[in-house]
Structure formats: C-alpha cells, structure tokens
Scaffold this motif. Structure first.
Motif, short mmCIF file in Angstrom:
data_model
loop_
_atom_site.label_atom_id
_atom_site.label_comp_id
_atom_site.label_asym_id
_atom_site.label_seq_id
_atom_site.Cartn_x
_atom_site.Cartn_y
_atom_site.Cartn_z
N LEU A 20 1.12 -0.79 0.00
CA LEU A 20 0.00 -0.16 -0.04
C LEU A 20 0.94 0.68 0.30
CD1 LEU A 20 -2.72 -0.65 2.56
CD2 LEU A 20 -2.49 -1.65 -0.04
N SER A 21 -0.05 2.50 -0.65
CA SER A 21 1.04 4.18 -0.44
C SER A 21 -0.08 4.95 -0.35
CB SER A 21 2.22 3.96 -2.17
OG SER A 21 2.93 2.47 -2.92
N CYS A 22 0.98 5.48 0.09
CA CYS A 22 0.12 6.69 0.54
C CYS A 22 0.43 7.76 0.67
CB CYS A 22 -1.00 7.12 2.29
SG CYS A 22 -2.06 8.21 2.85
N ALA A 23 0.20 8.84 -0.16
CA ALA A 23 0.99 10.32 -0.45
C ALA A 23 -0.06 11.18 -0.57
CB ALA A 23 1.21 10.31 -2.15
N ALA A 24 0.46 12.43 0.61
CA ALA A 24 0.00 13.68 1.19
C ALA A 24 0.47 14.98 -0.12
CB ALA A 24 0.65 13.24 2.53
N SER A 25 -0.67 15.44 -0.03
CA SER A 25 -0.37 16.69 -1.09
C SER A 25 -0.94 18.62 -0.47
CB SER A 25 -1.09 16.00 -2.41
OG SER A 25 -1.90 15.97 -2.92
N GLY A 26 -0.84 18.78 -1.26
CA GLY A 26 -1.42 20.31 -0.92
C GLY A 26 -0.54 21.20 0.32
N SER A 27 -1.41 22.45 0.76
CA SER A 27 -0.24 23.44 1.65
C SER A 27 -0.01 23.07 2.83
CB SER A 27 -0.65 24.10 1.90
OG SER A 27 -0.52 24.52 0.81
N ILE A 28 1.06 22.15 2.32
CA ILE A 28 1.65 21.01 4.25
C ILE A 28 3.72 21.57 4.51
CG2 ILE A 28 2.53 18.82 5.55
CD1 ILE A 28 0.60 17.22 3.01
N ILE A 51 4.51 5.01 11.67
CA ILE A 51 6.49 5.82 11.50
C ILE A 51 6.38 7.76 11.81
CG2 ILE A 51 6.11 5.50 9.02
CD1 ILE A 51 8.69 4.80 8.90
N THR A 52 7.45 7.96 13.06
CA THR A 52 7.67 8.75 12.96
C THR A 52 8.08 9.47 11.69
OG1 THR A 52 9.22 9.01 14.42
CG2 THR A 52 7.47 8.58 15.00
N ASN A 53 8.24 10.85 11.35
CA ASN A 53 9.27 11.34 11.04
C ASN A 53 10.67 11.01 11.03
OD1 ASN A 53 9.61 12.41 13.34
ND2 ASN A 53 9.14 14.57 12.62
N ARG A 54 10.80 10.22 12.31
CA ARG A 54 12.51 9.98 12.07
C ARG A 54 13.12 8.58 12.23
NH1 ARG A 54 15.44 13.91 17.32
NH2 ARG A 54 14.53 15.82 16.91
N GLY A 55 11.68 8.26 12.23
CA GLY A 55 11.82 7.13 11.70
C GLY A 55 11.74 5.40 11.98
N GLY A 56 10.60 6.43 13.19
CA GLY A 56 10.54 5.02 14.96
C GLY A 56 9.29 4.29 14.41
N VAL A 63 0.62 -8.10 13.53
CA VAL A 63 1.33 -8.57 12.05
C VAL A 63 2.07 -8.08 12.38
CG1 VAL A 63 -1.30 -6.95 10.84
CG2 VAL A 63 1.42 -5.20 11.55
N LYS A 64 3.01 -8.40 13.09
CA LYS A 64 4.08 -7.62 13.53
C LYS A 64 4.76 -9.35 12.90
CE LYS A 64 4.62 -5.83 17.80
NZ LYS A 64 4.80 -5.93 19.71
N GLY A 65 5.98 -8.72 12.42
CA GLY A 65 6.78 -9.78 11.34
C GLY A 65 6.43 -10.68 9.93
N ARG A 66 5.72 -9.73 9.87
CA ARG A 66 4.86 -10.19 8.09
C ARG A 66 4.69 -7.98 7.40
NH1 ARG A 66 -0.59 -11.42 8.32
NH2 ARG A 66 -0.95 -9.97 9.97
N PHE A 67 4.31 -7.80 8.07
CA PHE A 67 3.54 -6.31 7.77
C PHE A 67 5.65 -5.20 7.71
CE2 PHE A 67 -1.05 -6.17 7.36
CZ PHE A 67 -1.46 -6.89 7.23
N THR A 68 4.83 -4.61 6.80
CA THR A 68 6.62 -3.33 7.58
C THR A 68 6.44 -1.83 7.23
OG1 THR A 68 8.73 -4.75 7.04
CG2 THR A 68 8.98 -2.65 6.75
N ILE A 69 6.49 -1.32 7.84
CA ILE A 69 5.87 0.53 6.96
C ILE A 69 7.49 0.95 7.14
CG2 ILE A 69 5.85 1.10 9.54
CD1 ILE A 69 3.09 3.05 9.46
N SER A 70 7.36 1.93 5.76
CA SER A 70 8.27 2.66 5.97
C SER A 70 7.36 4.05 5.22
CB SER A 70 9.45 2.20 4.49
OG SER A 70 8.78 1.43 3.23
N ARG A 71 8.48 5.01 4.70
CA ARG A 71 8.61 6.53 4.46
C ARG A 71 9.35 7.63 3.73
NH1 ARG A 71 6.05 10.10 9.22
NH2 ARG A 71 6.90 12.19 8.05
N ASP A 72 8.97 8.05 2.86
CA ASP A 72 10.01 8.69 2.58
C ASP A 72 9.29 10.37 2.39
OD1 ASP A 72 11.13 10.75 -0.47
OD2 ASP A 72 10.83 8.82 -1.39
N ASN A 73 10.55 11.11 2.51
CA ASN A 73 9.53 12.19 3.47
C ASN A 73 9.76 12.99 2.26
OD1 ASN A 73 9.71 11.48 6.47
ND2 ASN A 73 11.43 11.46 6.99
#
Length: 119
Positions: A20-28, A51-56, A63-73
């Motif tokens: 899954l992907s989720c993109a934020a847009s607008g005046s952020i 996931i925090t803005n520092r990657g925590g 879902v532990k061990g099966r799902f992985t969350i990540s982000r591209d700031n």
C-alpha cells in the motif's frame, strides 16, 4: 487543501503480498507521524502500524513480522508492505498523517483502500 491518497489495495490469496502507498499533497508545512489503520466490517478501526518523522515504528501484535511500514519524506509518502497475508487481514485500510497545514496541526485521513485476502 490537504489530501491523502491511498493506492495498492486489492484481492490476494492467503500467503500473498500487497504494498500500500499513501501520498500527502497540498499546503503542508511538515509531517509528524504517519500510519495505517484498518477497519473490518462490523468492527472498530484499529491501528496497524505507525512511523515517526525520524523513522521510529510501532506495529499491532497481529502484524508483527509480516508487515513493514516505511516512508519517503521527500515524497511525503508512507508505505505498508504486507507479506504472508491472512484472511483476517481483510479490511479497509486507511492512511493517517499528523501534519501541519495552513489550519495548523491536524490529523488527516485518506479515503481508504480495500484489501481482501481470500482463496
């Protein structure tokens, strides 16, 4: 106007994978935590992963061990890699972002994307 747009849901067999992907847009002006939640029919909306803005990261036990969350700031995008999917993972998955926009710091939600795990 801020928008969170999800993509990547669909139908998959048990044991399969989806991303899954989720993109934020607008005046952020800044994004703090981002996350994924899910809601099955007749049930409440539950946390899947954040996931925090520092990657925590933080995950639901189921879902532990099966799902992985990540982000591209740089792209203001959060991802959820889902492996070894089970029928009980079937739900509408919602993206969430704690961010600062023109109206101040607010929680935003995406429109949801359906994930169905079935043979």
């Amino acid at each position: 106007q801020v928008q969170l747009v999800e993509s990547g849901g669909g139908l998959v067999q048990p044991g399969g994978s989806l991303r899954l992907s989720c993109a934020a847009s607008g005046s952020i002006y800044g994004i703090y935590a981002m996350g994924w939640y899910r809601q099955a029919p007749g049930k409440q909306r539950d946390l899947v992963a954040t996931i925090t803005n520092r990657g925590g990261t933080n995950y639901a036990d189921s879902v532990k061990g099966r799902f992985t969350i990540s982000r591209d700031n740089a792209k203001r995008t959060v991802y959820l890699q889902m492996n070894n999917l089970k029928p009980e993972d079937t739900a509408v998955y919602y993206c969430n972002a704690d961010l600062i926009a023109t109206m101040g710091r607010t929680d935003y939600w995406g429109q949801g994307t359906q994930v169905t795990v079935s043979s």
